[in-house]
Design an enzyme around this catalytic site. Structure first.
Site, mmCIF file in Angstrom:
data_model
loop_
_atom_site.group_PDB
_atom_site.id
_atom_site.type_symbol
_atom_site.label_atom_id
_atom_site.label_comp_id
_atom_site.label_asym_id
_atom_site.label_seq_id
_atom_site.Cartn_x
_atom_site.Cartn_y
_atom_site.Cartn_z
ATOM 1 N N GLY A 49 40.233 44.055 -92.841
ATOM 2 C CA GLY A 49 40.343 42.610 -92.898
ATOM 3 C C GLY A 49 41.652 42.120 -93.467
ATOM 4 O O GLY A 49 42.648 42.830 -93.458
ATOM 5 N N ASP A 222 60.274 50.846 -82.296
ATOM 6 C CA ASP A 222 61.402 50.469 -81.422
ATOM 7 C C ASP A 222 62.297 49.385 -82.036
ATOM 8 O O ASP A 222 63.514 49.454 -81.927
ATOM 9 C CB ASP A 222 60.889 49.937 -80.064
ATOM 10 C CG ASP A 222 60.067 50.962 -79.312
ATOM 11 O OD1 ASP A 222 59.842 52.049 -79.864
ATOM 12 O OD2 ASP A 222 59.644 50.652 -78.191
ATOM 13 N N HIS A 243 46.879 56.709 -94.307
ATOM 14 C CA HIS A 243 45.524 56.237 -94.610
ATOM 15 C C HIS A 243 44.683 57.460 -94.955
ATOM 16 O O HIS A 243 44.727 58.458 -94.247
ATOM 17 C CB HIS A 243 44.936 55.497 -93.412
ATOM 18 C CG HIS A 243 43.743 54.664 -93.780
ATOM 19 N ND1 HIS A 243 42.533 55.234 -94.134
ATOM 20 C CD2 HIS A 243 43.581 53.323 -93.886
ATOM 21 C CE1 HIS A 243 41.681 54.262 -94.429
ATOM 22 N NE2 HIS A 243 42.286 53.092 -94.286
ATOM 23 N N ARG A 292 45.752 53.582 -101.892
ATOM 24 C CA ARG A 292 45.704 54.496 -100.764
ATOM 25 C C ARG A 292 46.565 55.752 -100.909
ATOM 26 O O ARG A 292 46.169 56.841 -100.507
ATOM 27 C CB ARG A 292 46.232 53.694 -99.580
ATOM 28 C CG ARG A 292 45.533 53.949 -98.341
ATOM 29 C CD ARG A 292 45.957 52.898 -97.369
ATOM 30 N NE ARG A 292 44.923 51.910 -97.222
ATOM 31 C CZ ARG A 292 45.020 50.882 -96.405
ATOM 32 N NH1 ARG A 292 46.132 50.696 -95.709
ATOM 33 N NH2 ARG A 292 44.040 50.042 -96.291
ATOM 34 N N HIS A 353 49.812 55.756 -91.115
ATOM 35 C CA HIS A 353 49.094 54.497 -90.870
ATOM 36 C C HIS A 353 50.017 53.290 -90.824
ATOM 37 O O HIS A 353 49.863 52.418 -89.964
ATOM 38 C CB HIS A 353 48.064 54.325 -91.989
ATOM 39 C CG HIS A 353 47.203 53.113 -91.870
ATOM 40 N ND1 HIS A 353 46.332 52.920 -90.818
ATOM 41 C CD2 HIS A 353 47.064 52.027 -92.688
ATOM 42 C CE1 HIS A 353 45.692 51.770 -90.989
ATOM 43 N NE2 HIS A 353 46.127 51.197 -92.106
ATOM 44 N N GLU A 377 54.845 44.148 -89.188
ATOM 45 C CA GLU A 377 55.056 45.511 -89.689
ATOM 46 C C GLU A 377 56.482 46.014 -89.458
ATOM 47 O O GLU A 377 56.966 46.879 -90.192
ATOM 48 C CB GLU A 377 54.031 46.463 -89.036
ATOM 49 C CG GLU A 377 54.012 47.819 -89.697
ATOM 50 C CD GLU A 377 52.841 48.688 -89.283
ATOM 51 O OE1 GLU A 377 51.817 48.146 -88.779
ATOM 52 O OE2 GLU A 377 52.942 49.913 -89.447
ATOM 53 N N ARG A 388 51.688 49.939 -99.515
ATOM 54 C CA ARG A 388 51.075 48.626 -99.283
ATOM 55 C C ARG A 388 49.652 48.558 -99.829
ATOM 56 O O ARG A 388 48.847 49.466 -99.617
ATOM 57 C CB ARG A 388 51.050 48.347 -97.777
ATOM 58 C CG ARG A 388 50.260 47.119 -97.400
ATOM 59 C CD ARG A 388 50.394 46.802 -95.939
ATOM 60 N NE ARG A 388 49.818 47.805 -95.072
ATOM 61 C CZ ARG A 388 48.553 47.829 -94.677
ATOM 62 N NH1 ARG A 388 47.694 46.900 -95.076
ATOM 63 N NH2 ARG A 388 48.109 48.773 -93.860
HETATM 64 P P1 FAD Z 1 51.583 44.917 -83.652
HETATM 65 O O1 FAD Z 1 50.280 44.256 -83.760
HETATM 66 O O2 FAD Z 1 51.592 46.401 -83.690
HETATM 67 O O3 FAD Z 1 52.284 44.437 -82.309
HETATM 68 C C1 FAD Z 1 53.464 45.057 -81.874
HETATM 69 C C2 FAD Z 1 53.851 44.488 -80.541
HETATM 70 O O4 FAD Z 1 55.183 44.875 -80.238
HETATM 71 C C3 FAD Z 1 53.021 44.964 -79.364
HETATM 72 O O5 FAD Z 1 52.763 43.864 -78.527
HETATM 73 C C4 FAD Z 1 53.926 45.944 -78.631
HETATM 74 O O6 FAD Z 1 53.706 46.052 -77.251
HETATM 75 C C5 FAD Z 1 55.266 45.301 -78.895
HETATM 76 N N1 FAD Z 1 56.390 46.220 -78.765
HETATM 77 C C6 FAD Z 1 56.728 47.266 -79.544
HETATM 78 N N2 FAD Z 1 57.851 47.852 -79.079
HETATM 79 C C7 FAD Z 1 58.231 47.146 -77.983
HETATM 80 C C8 FAD Z 1 59.279 47.270 -77.060
HETATM 81 N N3 FAD Z 1 60.197 48.229 -77.161
HETATM 82 N N4 FAD Z 1 59.328 46.409 -76.035
HETATM 83 C C9 FAD Z 1 58.398 45.426 -75.897
HETATM 84 N N5 FAD Z 1 57.387 45.255 -76.752
HETATM 85 C C10 FAD Z 1 57.305 46.114 -77.776
HETATM 86 N N6 FAD Z 1 46.276 45.653 -91.876
HETATM 87 C C11 FAD Z 1 45.559 44.789 -92.647
HETATM 88 O O7 FAD Z 1 46.128 43.902 -93.279
HETATM 89 N N7 FAD Z 1 44.203 44.889 -92.658
HETATM 90 C C12 FAD Z 1 43.518 45.850 -91.973
HETATM 91 O O8 FAD Z 1 42.289 45.873 -92.001
HETATM 92 C C13 FAD Z 1 44.260 46.778 -91.208
HETATM 93 N N8 FAD Z 1 43.628 47.767 -90.529
HETATM 94 C C14 FAD Z 1 44.359 48.576 -89.716
HETATM 95 C C15 FAD Z 1 43.689 49.536 -88.947
HETATM 96 C C16 FAD Z 1 44.402 50.305 -88.048
HETATM 97 C C17 FAD Z 1 43.677 51.345 -87.227
HETATM 98 C C18 FAD Z 1 45.808 50.132 -87.915
HETATM 99 C C19 FAD Z 1 46.576 50.945 -86.938
HETATM 100 C C20 FAD Z 1 46.459 49.208 -88.694
HETATM 101 C C21 FAD Z 1 45.759 48.427 -89.599
HETATM 102 N N9 FAD Z 1 46.393 47.474 -90.384
HETATM 103 C C22 FAD Z 1 45.656 46.625 -91.164
HETATM 104 C C23 FAD Z 1 47.827 47.214 -90.239
HETATM 105 C C24 FAD Z 1 48.015 46.006 -89.332
HETATM 106 O O9 FAD Z 1 47.042 46.025 -88.308
HETATM 107 C C25 FAD Z 1 49.404 45.992 -88.708
HETATM 108 O O10 FAD Z 1 50.380 46.234 -89.684
HETATM 109 C C26 FAD Z 1 49.671 44.641 -88.060
HETATM 110 O O11 FAD Z 1 48.625 44.344 -87.167
HETATM 111 C C27 FAD Z 1 51.001 44.668 -87.354
HETATM 112 O O12 FAD Z 1 51.122 43.499 -86.601
HETATM 113 P P2 FAD Z 1 52.471 43.206 -85.820
HETATM 114 O O13 FAD Z 1 52.272 41.932 -85.126
HETATM 115 O O14 FAD Z 1 53.602 43.361 -86.737
HETATM 116 O O15 FAD Z 1 52.590 44.421 -84.773
HETATM 117 C C1 SIN Z 2 41.301 49.765 -93.502
HETATM 118 O O1 SIN Z 2 40.479 49.003 -93.005
HETATM 119 O O2 SIN Z 2 40.994 50.725 -94.213
HETATM 120 C C2 SIN Z 2 42.741 49.523 -93.236
HETATM 121 C C3 SIN Z 2 43.172 48.362 -93.997
HETATM 122 C C4 SIN Z 2 44.667 48.239 -94.024
HETATM 123 O O3 SIN Z 2 45.382 48.990 -93.375
HETATM 124 O O4 SIN Z 2 45.112 47.362 -94.741
#
Ligand code: FAD
Ligand code: SIN
Length: 442
Positions: A49, A222, A243, A292, A353, A377, A388
């Site tokens: 969440g 990237d 993680h 973590r 993670h 991210e 984090r």
């Molecule tokens: P992303 O959501 O990863 O989006 C990246 C985008 O960039 C995508 O659309 C992709 O296609 C695009 N992209 C990348 N490279 C290129 C390229 N070269 N050309 C075109 N497009 C590109 N965080 C929390 O706070 N709470 C949680 O509960 C949590 N749980 C998690 C569980 C899992 C399994 C994972 C993997 C992560 C979790 N995280 C959590 C971390 C969090 O989900 C991410 O850090 C966050 O969603 C990142 O969002 P973002 O928009 O930065 O990138």
């Molecule tokens: C998790 O739900 O354990 C992931 C949460 C996070 O990456 O912040």
């Protein structure tokens, strides 16, 4: 193609930025590129969440700030931590107004979960698929605006700077500017150029650089690599968060592992080694809910001492009906591989993670390259330090998506589209032969 604002990435960061821009100015042309399908993002897989102080009877900004600083191991930027935590409740209200559903108690209050490193219950969630719900709501909001165009299967290769106009650019060049990107269109295999006034890198993390990761295939760092090649500043890439509890499946030693959210430990799940012994008391007083990095290192140590490939998460003592209600996706996944969580322990092991570092940005998401922002991210804001705090990532993406939008609106009128940008020079390159299924495309 030409556009006012170009956004690379359709996760929570890119979408928060896009929706805010579209709401503020319906005449702005906003183009969003995504590597595969628009919802295939790290965001979609978020489980636990989003952390924010929403119950002032039990919680406070001071506690959330303190927990973030402790988890970050003394390397957070305290001013950023304070401002992000204080902005949290506002961003939560906004995303709720945009249609996100979070679980509620029977009295209407939000159900608040707990994860490692948090001193209070403060995690808003939607079952164990919070990210999927947020991504759904944001995409649906973005689709309401005619001036946001989302283009799938566009693999951005490089940002365009003065380098492409023939000027020598080094890390010491003070005024590097971004004029757009070169992008491989995965539908027609052409490299196209897109010229923009402002560009946002919201490209997410880099978990796929590691053998075992919770991240999907798109997460290959990237954006960070593009900024590095363009001689911009990146930082803290050594702070990769593992993680502690990715599901261990012998057939899936490579690629994306299924996550068992930390919230399961928050609800009473206990770690045990292969002898069935609890072990976290040997490593930290906070036991299974220590931050973590501490839990992941403890598990790694136990695995090495005993020569094991995993430890176990024991949920047998938890109320099964509560488990099914809070974690339906995890219950289903475990059932699908023959694990009855009320009778058997879940095999888990650490997996790459989250990237705590990334593209260096200031408090408004501005990178060291002019006209180039980054959030989510991909960016390094100073919030996370060396590690984090759980569920601070979705919060950070919303806060910096919003701040970058405000800064963009304030400055975009100063910029015009750069002319004379050359087409991509593909001389001396050849296309790799191979099959053209979407799976092989990226
Ligand atoms: P992303 O959501 O990863 O989006 C990246 C985008 O960039 C995508 O659309 C992709 O296609 C695009 N992209 C990348 N490279 C290129 C390229 N070269 N050309 C075109 N497009 C590109 N965080 C929390 O706070 N709470 C949680 O509960 C949590 N749980 C998690 C569980 C899992 C399994 C994972 C993997 C992560 C979790 N995280 C959590 C971390 C969090 O989900 C991410 O850090 C966050 O969603 C990142 O969002 P973002 O928009 O930065 O990138
Ligand atoms: C998790 O739900 O354990 C992931 C949460 C996070 O990456 O912040």
């Amino acid at each position: 193609m030409e556009t006012d604002v170009l956004i690379i990435g359709s996760g929570i960061a890119g979408l928060t930025y896009a929706v805010n821009l579209a709401m503020a100015d319906k005449h702005l042309k906003i183009t969003m590129l995504t590597k595969t399908q628009e919802d295939e993002t790290n965001t979609k897989y978020a489980q636990g969440g989003v952390a924010a102080v929403t119950n002032l009877n039990t919680d406070s900004f001071e506690k959330h700030i303190h927990d973030t600083l402790i988890a970050g191991d003394g390397l957070c930027n305290e001013a950023i931590v304070t401002s992000v935590v204080k902005e949290g409740p506002e961003r939560i209200q906004e995303i709720i107004q945009w249609g996100t559903d979070f679980d509620k108690e029977s009295d209407g209050d939000y159900k608040l979960g707990k994860e490692g490193g948090h001193s209070e219950n403060r995690i808003l969630h939607f079952k164990d698929v919070t990210g999927m719900e947020m991504e759904r709501a944001l995409l649906s909001k973005a689709h309401q605006y005619d001036n946001i165009q989302i283009i799938d299967y566009c693999f951005v290769i490089d940002i365009i700077t003065q380098h492409h106009l023939g000027k020598l650019i080094t890390k010491a060049t003070p005024d590097i500017a971004c004029y757009g990107v070169y992008v491989l269109n995965l539908e027609n295999h052409q490299i196209e150029k897109i010229v923009s006034k402002v560009t946002m890198l919201a490209t997410g993390g880099c978990g796929q650089v590691y053998r075992t990761t919770t991240n999907p295939k798109i997460a290959t760092g990237d954006g960070v690599a593009m900024v590095y090649r363009a001689k911009g500043r990146i930082e803290n890439m050594e702070f990769i968060q593992f993680h502690p509890t990715a599901l261990f499946e012998p057939s899936k030693r490579f690629g994306q592992s299924f996550l068992i959210t930390e919230a399961v430990r928050g609800d009473g799940g206990v770690l045990r080694n292969s002898k069935g012994e609890e072990f976290m008391h040997k490593y930290d007083d906070r036991l299974s809910l220590a931050p973590r990095d501490i839990v992941a290192r403890a598990i790694d140590n136990e695995m090495k001492i005993l020569g094991d490939e995993h430890v176990f998460l024991d949920c047998r003592q938890m109320n099964l009906e509560n488990f099914k209600t809070h974690f339906p996706n995890i219950y289903k996944k475990c059932e699908s591989i023959g694990i009855d969580v009320s009778q058997q322990m879940i095999p888990v092991a650490p997996a790459a993670h989250y990237s705590c570092g990334g593209i260096q940005v200031d408090a408004f998401g501005r990178t060291s390259i002019q006209r180039l922002y980054s959030c989510g991210e991909a960016a390094s804001t100073g919030l996370h330090g060396a590690n984090r705090l759980a569920s601070n990532s979705l919060l950070e993406a919303m806060v910096f998506g919003k701040r970058s939008f405000e800064d963009t609106i304030a400055h975009i009128s100063q910029y015009s589209l750069q002319s004379d940008i050359p087409d991509w020079n593909a001389s001396g390159t050849s296309r790799t032969q191979g099959n053209d299924t979407h799976h092989a495309k990226y």
